[in-house]
Scaffold this motif. Structure first.
Motif, mmCIF file in Angstrom:
data_model
loop_
_atom_site.group_PDB
_atom_site.id
_atom_site.type_symbol
_atom_site.label_atom_id
_atom_site.label_comp_id
_atom_site.label_asym_id
_atom_site.label_seq_id
_atom_site.Cartn_x
_atom_site.Cartn_y
_atom_site.Cartn_z
ATOM 1 N N ASP A 101 -5.234 3.466 5.343
ATOM 2 C CA ASP A 101 -5.511 3.905 3.970
ATOM 3 C C ASP A 101 -5.005 5.317 3.714
ATOM 4 O O ASP A 101 -4.646 5.659 2.579
ATOM 5 N N ARG A 104 -1.399 4.748 2.948
ATOM 6 C CA ARG A 104 -1.250 4.144 1.633
ATOM 7 C C ARG A 104 -1.523 5.155 0.519
ATOM 8 O O ARG A 104 -0.797 5.210 -0.477
ATOM 9 N N GLN A 107 1.430 7.560 0.372
ATOM 10 C CA GLN A 107 2.614 6.864 -0.112
ATOM 11 C C GLN A 107 2.553 6.631 -1.620
ATOM 12 O O GLN A 107 3.517 6.884 -2.353
ATOM 13 N N THR A 108 1.404 6.162 -2.107
ATOM 14 C CA THR A 108 1.250 5.876 -3.525
ATOM 15 C C THR A 108 1.426 7.145 -4.357
ATOM 16 O O THR A 108 2.110 7.152 -5.387
ATOM 17 N N GLY A 310 -8.408 6.631 1.930
ATOM 18 C CA GLY A 310 -7.365 6.613 0.901
ATOM 19 C C GLY A 310 -7.396 7.855 0.046
ATOM 20 O O GLY A 310 -6.355 8.413 -0.323
#
Length: 353
Positions: A101, A104, A107-108, A310
């Protein structure tokens, strides 16, 4: 302003087009110029700063670039600007779901701001981590270190060259994103105390893990408040296999409840104890940490302290990219709260009243 050439039959766009470099590599601005019938300098202006050529020429160049499957080389683009629009992320163990997470989230955030993430791992080695970081810093615009194992001085030395943000560790003078373990651990210990437990063991993580030390401190403080005895047990590695290996040491403490450094240790410990005939949670309660993907796939499902991983990844990437754009504070700590997630691996001790 340079418009399409009109002299010579080869300059006609419709007769000059062909696949880029016969499949031998990425097309260049020279290939586009040949197909579009313009000068390479015109192609460069059109692709780097649209609006500096006429709309007709812009369209001609864009059509040629699309036909040739032209891709911008970030390192070539960096020559005049010093920026590649990439940032690095180094994690301690790429096979550990704890980092999924975080990756992710980073990256997002990077994608939304037109940055590409470059990933590496240290394999729990400070030396490997430092080598990877130095290599990344030669091309990436900045760096995120997730659960770094290298010394504080090495981290600060890296930050003297380019912006660096740290996750899961507090380094003086650096921007850091840290899960605040106190709330989640406090909830876990109070739950265990309410279910009749008097002694709990903490299975520690890697010796160089800053976060493992903070979690042990949190366990000690919460146990003192709830009048539970706390004992620390060392593990060989923060993995499922490490959890299996530490089972005998946990049993030797006579603790009836266990909180582990991470979920992988908890899963391995539970598997080994169950294989030996122990009933979870009737005879021993087990609580993990992080709430990784799959933590609820075990039998019984794993109780754990959830870290907003995240959010950590997104927060670190936002901070780093802000610094690259001349915004944000160059140091400080962003703390995100943890919370207890009650599932089936913890509960009332059999026979307690």
């Amino acid at each position: 302003m340079t418009e399409p050439k009109t002299h010579g039959p080869a300059a006609t766009p419709h007769t000059a087009r062909k696949p880029a470099r016969d499949g031998k590599g990425n097309a260049t601005i020279y290939d586009i110029a040949k197909v579009a019938g313009v000068n390479p300098s015109t192609v460069s202006r059109a692709l780097s700063k649209p609006g500096r050529v006429s709309a007709k020429t812009q369209k001609l160049i864009e059509d040629a670039a699309a036909e040739l499957n032209y891709q911008v080389n970030p390192f070539a683009r960096a020559l005049p600007t010093g920026r590649t629009n990439t940032f690095g992320l180094i994690v301690a163990d790429i096979t550990n779901p704890t980092f999924f997470d975080i990756i992710r989230g980073a990256q997002t955030t990077g994608t939304l701001r037109d940055y590409t993430l470059v990933l590496a791992e240290s394999a729990e080695s400070a030396a490997t981590e430092l080598t990877a970081a130095r290599r990344m810093m030669t091309t990436a615009d900045g760096l995120i270190l997730a659960s770094p194992r290298m010394d504080d001085d090495d981290i600060r030395a890296l930050a003297r060259d380019k912006p660096v943000v740290v996750i899961n560790r507090e380094v003086e003078g650096m921007p850091c994103v840290i899960p605040d373990v106190r709330k989640g651990i406090g909830e876990a210990v109070r739950s265990l105390a309410a279910n009749g437990h008097k002694k709990m063991a903490f299975v520690a993580g890697p010796a160089r893990s800053w976060m493992s030390a903070r979690r042990w401190e949190g366990v000690q403080a919460a146990c003192e408040w709830s009048r539970l005895e706390a004992v620390r047990v060392e593990s060989t590695k923060p993995t499922v296999d490490g959890g299996r290996q530490v089972a005998r040491d946990v049993l030797a403490t006579n603790a009836t409840a266990v909180l582990t450094y991470n979920d992988l240790l908890a899963i391995g410990l539970m598997q080994e104890l169950q294989a030996g005939g122990m009933a979870v949670p009737d005879q021993i309660s087990i609580v993990g940490f992080d709430d990784i993907f799959g933590a609820d796939f075990t039998t019984p499902p794993l109780t754990t302290v959830r870290s907003p991983l995240g959010e950590c990844g997104a927060g670190a990437a936002t901070w780093l990219l802000d610094l690259l754009q001349g915004k944000g504070e160059p140091d400080g700590t962003l703390r995100v709260e943890t919370e207890l997630v009650l599932r089936g691996s913890s509960g009332r001790l059999l026979g307690s009243t």
